[in-house]
Write a protein that holds these residues in place. Sequence first.
Motif, PDB file in Angstrom:
ATOM      1  N   GLN A  28       0.813  -1.219   0.000  1.00 41.37           N
ATOM      2  CA  GLN A  28       0.000   0.000   0.000  1.00 41.37           C
ATOM      3  C   GLN A  28       0.848   1.271   0.000  1.00 41.37           C
ATOM      4  OE1 GLN A  28      -2.711  -0.320   3.285  1.00 41.37           O
ATOM      5  NE2 GLN A  28      -3.750  -2.079   2.409  1.00 41.37           N
ATOM      6  N   ASN A  29       2.088   1.185   0.439  1.00 38.70           N
ATOM      7  CA  ASN A  29       2.967   2.347   0.490  1.00 38.70           C
ATOM      8  C   ASN A  29       3.958   2.413  -0.660  1.00 38.70           C
ATOM      9  OD1 ASN A  29       2.284   4.129   2.598  1.00 38.70           O
ATOM     10  ND2 ASN A  29       2.909   2.574   4.066  1.00 38.70           N
ATOM     11  N   ILE A  30       3.769   1.587  -1.657  1.00 37.77           N
ATOM     12  CA  ILE A  30       4.627   1.623  -2.842  1.00 37.77           C
ATOM     13  C   ILE A  30       4.055   2.665  -3.796  1.00 37.77           C
ATOM     14  CG2 ILE A  30       5.413   0.329  -4.857  1.00 37.77           C
ATOM     15  CD1 ILE A  30       5.346  -2.179  -3.123  1.00 37.77           C
ATOM     16  N   PRO A  31       4.876   3.626  -4.231  1.00 37.18           N
ATOM     17  CA  PRO A  31       4.367   4.677  -5.114  1.00 37.18           C
ATOM     18  C   PRO A  31       3.778   4.155  -6.424  1.00 37.18           C
ATOM     19  CG  PRO A  31       6.561   5.218  -4.320  1.00 37.18           C
ATOM     20  CD  PRO A  31       6.268   3.826  -3.873  1.00 37.18           C
ATOM     21  N   ASP A  32       4.412   3.159  -7.031  1.00 36.64           N
ATOM     22  CA  ASP A  32       3.926   2.620  -8.291  1.00 36.64           C
ATOM     23  C   ASP A  32       3.767   1.110  -8.137  1.00 36.64           C
ATOM     24  OD1 ASP A  32       3.279   1.946 -10.869  1.00 36.64           O
ATOM     25  OD2 ASP A  32       4.907   3.077 -11.790  1.00 36.64           O
ATOM     26  N   GLN A  33       2.546   0.666  -7.924  1.00 39.39           N
ATOM     27  CA  GLN A  33       2.277  -0.733  -7.597  1.00 39.39           C
ATOM     28  C   GLN A  33       2.282  -1.653  -8.809  1.00 39.39           C
ATOM     29  OE1 GLN A  33      -1.408  -0.169  -5.532  1.00 39.39           O
ATOM     30  NE2 GLN A  33      -0.386   0.315  -3.610  1.00 39.39           N
ATOM     31  N   ARG A  34       2.468  -1.105  -9.994  1.00 42.00           N
ATOM     32  CA  ARG A  34       2.434  -1.931 -11.208  1.00 42.00           C
ATOM     33  C   ARG A  34       3.555  -2.964 -11.262  1.00 42.00           C
ATOM     34  NH1 ARG A  34       2.832   2.219 -15.888  1.00 42.00           N
ATOM     35  NH2 ARG A  34       4.269   3.071 -14.359  1.00 42.00           N
ATOM     36  N   TYR A  35       4.603  -2.763 -10.483  1.00 42.31           N
ATOM     37  CA  TYR A  35       5.770  -3.630 -10.577  1.00 42.31           C
ATOM     38  C   TYR A  35       5.845  -4.668  -9.462  1.00 42.31           C
ATOM     39  CZ  TYR A  35       6.865   0.132 -13.731  1.00 42.31           C
ATOM     40  OH  TYR A  35       6.791   1.054 -14.744  1.00 42.31           O
ATOM     41  N   THR A  36       4.808  -4.735  -8.650  1.00 40.86           N
ATOM     42  CA  THR A  36       4.797  -5.660  -7.516  1.00 40.86           C
ATOM     43  C   THR A  36       3.458  -6.384  -7.466  1.00 40.86           C
ATOM     44  OG1 THR A  36       6.226  -4.138  -6.289  1.00 40.86           O
ATOM     45  CG2 THR A  36       5.126  -5.847  -5.020  1.00 40.86           C
ATOM     46  N   GLN A  37       3.511  -7.667  -7.145  1.00 42.23           N
ATOM     47  CA  GLN A  37       2.283  -8.443  -7.020  1.00 42.23           C
ATOM     48  C   GLN A  37       2.402  -9.371  -5.819  1.00 42.23           C
ATOM     49  OE1 GLN A  37       1.322 -10.800 -10.461  1.00 42.23           O
ATOM     50  NE2 GLN A  37      -0.442 -11.747  -9.483  1.00 42.23           N
ATOM     51  N   ILE A  38       1.386  -9.353  -4.968  1.00 46.24           N
ATOM     52  CA  ILE A  38       1.332 -10.274  -3.835  1.00 46.24           C
ATOM     53  C   ILE A  38       0.524 -11.488  -4.270  1.00 46.24           C
ATOM     54  CG2 ILE A  38       0.612 -10.618  -1.451  1.00 46.24           C
ATOM     55  CD1 ILE A  38       0.968  -7.585  -1.054  1.00 46.24           C
ATOM     56  N   LEU A  39       1.132 -12.642  -4.142  1.00 43.37           N
ATOM     57  CA  LEU A  39       0.499 -13.905  -4.527  1.00 43.37           C
ATOM     58  C   LEU A  39      -0.353 -14.444  -3.376  1.00 43.37           C
ATOM     59  CD1 LEU A  39       3.703 -15.373  -6.173  1.00 43.37           C
ATOM     60  CD2 LEU A  39       1.708 -14.429  -7.369  1.00 43.37           C
ATOM     61  N   PRO A  40      -1.210 -15.414  -3.647  1.00 44.65           N
ATOM     62  CA  PRO A  40      -2.012 -16.004  -2.565  1.00 44.65           C
ATOM     63  C   PRO A  40      -1.130 -16.666  -1.508  1.00 44.65           C
ATOM     64  CG  PRO A  40      -2.905 -16.599  -4.711  1.00 44.65           C
ATOM     65  CD  PRO A  40      -1.580 -15.938  -4.964  1.00 44.65           C
ATOM     66  N   VAL A  41      -1.655 -16.714  -0.297  1.00 44.40           N
ATOM     67  CA  VAL A  41      -0.980 -17.337   0.844  1.00 44.40           C
ATOM     68  C   VAL A  41      -0.652 -18.790   0.518  1.00 44.40           C
ATOM     69  CG1 VAL A  41      -1.391 -18.106   3.214  1.00 44.40           C
ATOM     70  CG2 VAL A  41      -2.041 -15.797   2.525  1.00 44.40           C
ATOM     71  N   ALA A  42       0.565 -19.198   0.874  1.00 44.74           N
ATOM     72  CA  ALA A  42       1.013 -20.561   0.577  1.00 44.74           C
ATOM     73  C   ALA A  42       0.535 -21.583   1.609  1.00 44.74           C
ATOM     74  CB  ALA A  42       2.536 -20.611   0.474  1.00 44.74           C
ATOM     75  N   GLY A  43       0.358 -21.159   2.857  1.00 47.08           N
ATOM     76  CA  GLY A  43      -0.136 -22.084   3.873  1.00 47.08           C
ATOM     77  C   GLY A  43       0.949 -22.744   4.703  1.00 47.08           C
ATOM     78  N   GLY A  44       2.009 -22.046   4.995  1.00 46.56           N
ATOM     79  CA  GLY A  44       3.086 -22.575   5.828  1.00 46.56           C
ATOM     80  C   GLY A  44       4.431 -22.428   5.155  1.00 46.56           C
ATOM     81  N   CYS A  45       5.463 -22.420   5.969  1.00 47.96           N
ATOM     82  CA  CYS A  45       6.818 -22.209   5.448  1.00 47.96           C
ATOM     83  C   CYS A  45       7.212 -23.262   4.423  1.00 47.96           C
ATOM     84  CB  CYS A  45       7.817 -22.183   6.595  1.00 47.96           C
ATOM     85  SG  CYS A  45       9.505 -21.853   6.034  1.00 47.96           S
ATOM     86  N   ASP A  46       6.970 -24.517   4.742  1.00 53.58           N
ATOM     87  CA  ASP A  46       7.324 -25.579   3.794  1.00 53.58           C
ATOM     88  C   ASP A  46       6.553 -25.424   2.486  1.00 53.58           C
ATOM     89  OD1 ASP A  46       9.123 -26.689   5.571  1.00 53.58           O
ATOM     90  OD2 ASP A  46       7.670 -28.123   6.384  1.00 53.58           O
ATOM     91  N   HIS A  47       5.312 -24.978   2.576  1.00 52.03           N
ATOM     92  CA  HIS A  47       4.503 -24.773   1.384  1.00 52.03           C
ATOM     93  C   HIS A  47       5.020 -23.602   0.554  1.00 52.03           C
ATOM     94  CE1 HIS A  47       1.601 -27.836   2.391  1.00 52.03           C
ATOM     95  NE2 HIS A  47       1.471 -27.328   3.599  1.00 52.03           N
ATOM     96  N   VAL A  48       5.566 -22.580   1.211  1.00 51.28           N
ATOM     97  CA  VAL A  48       6.162 -21.457   0.482  1.00 51.28           C
ATOM     98  C   VAL A  48       7.297 -21.976  -0.391  1.00 51.28           C
ATOM     99  CG1 VAL A  48       7.580 -19.363   0.715  1.00 51.28           C
ATOM    100  CG2 VAL A  48       5.541 -19.632   2.117  1.00 51.28           C
ATOM    101  N   VAL A  49       8.160 -22.758   0.208  1.00 47.17           N
ATOM    102  CA  VAL A  49       9.317 -23.291  -0.520  1.00 47.17           C
ATOM    103  C   VAL A  49       8.859 -24.233  -1.635  1.00 47.17           C
ATOM    104  CG1 VAL A  49      11.442 -24.632  -0.315  1.00 47.17           C
ATOM    105  CG2 VAL A  49      10.808 -23.019   1.493  1.00 47.17           C
TER     106      VAL A  49
END
Length: 160
Positions: A28-49
């Motif tokens: 929300q504090n990024i001046p130009d959000q076009r270059y960043t995307q938050i993906l859906p939650v992975a559901g745990g550290c192992d799931h992130v990896v």
Amino acid sequence: MSVNKYRPHILVLPEDEATRQMANGFYQNIPDQRYTQILPVAGGCDHVVDCFKSDYMSSMTAYEYRHFVLVIDFDKRPNRLQHIKDQIDPNVLARVFILGASLEAEDLRRSVGANLETIGQLLAQDCQNQTRNIWGNALFETLQDEIERAKKILRPLIFS
């Protein structure tokens, strides 16, 4: 909104709802959000990896301007950073950043005394202003090298 994969961009993969809230506050504090995307939650550290390895690691080679931030809780496991780095292709590792509190996001919330989205906003302000008000918190102490590496490479993309 999705990013243009042929231009410099950052994909953020949060571990859980708490880390997603922090990432969202930062976003929300990024001046130009076009270059960043938050993906859906992975559901745990192992799931992130696992998710990164199965769904995104090969695209890191195809899209040379792609950067990735894995937002996890380190759960007081000092070897977790190296354990995750060991699973990432060395050819893309320089564009992958592993960030999070040394315990859990909720511990950071209690330490700072603000909700997680506000903490994300404050982290973004620290990056933009080149301060360490929140990034200097003891719960980020063991990640200072990773944080500095992220600031050096990602800050110009986000706050140019």
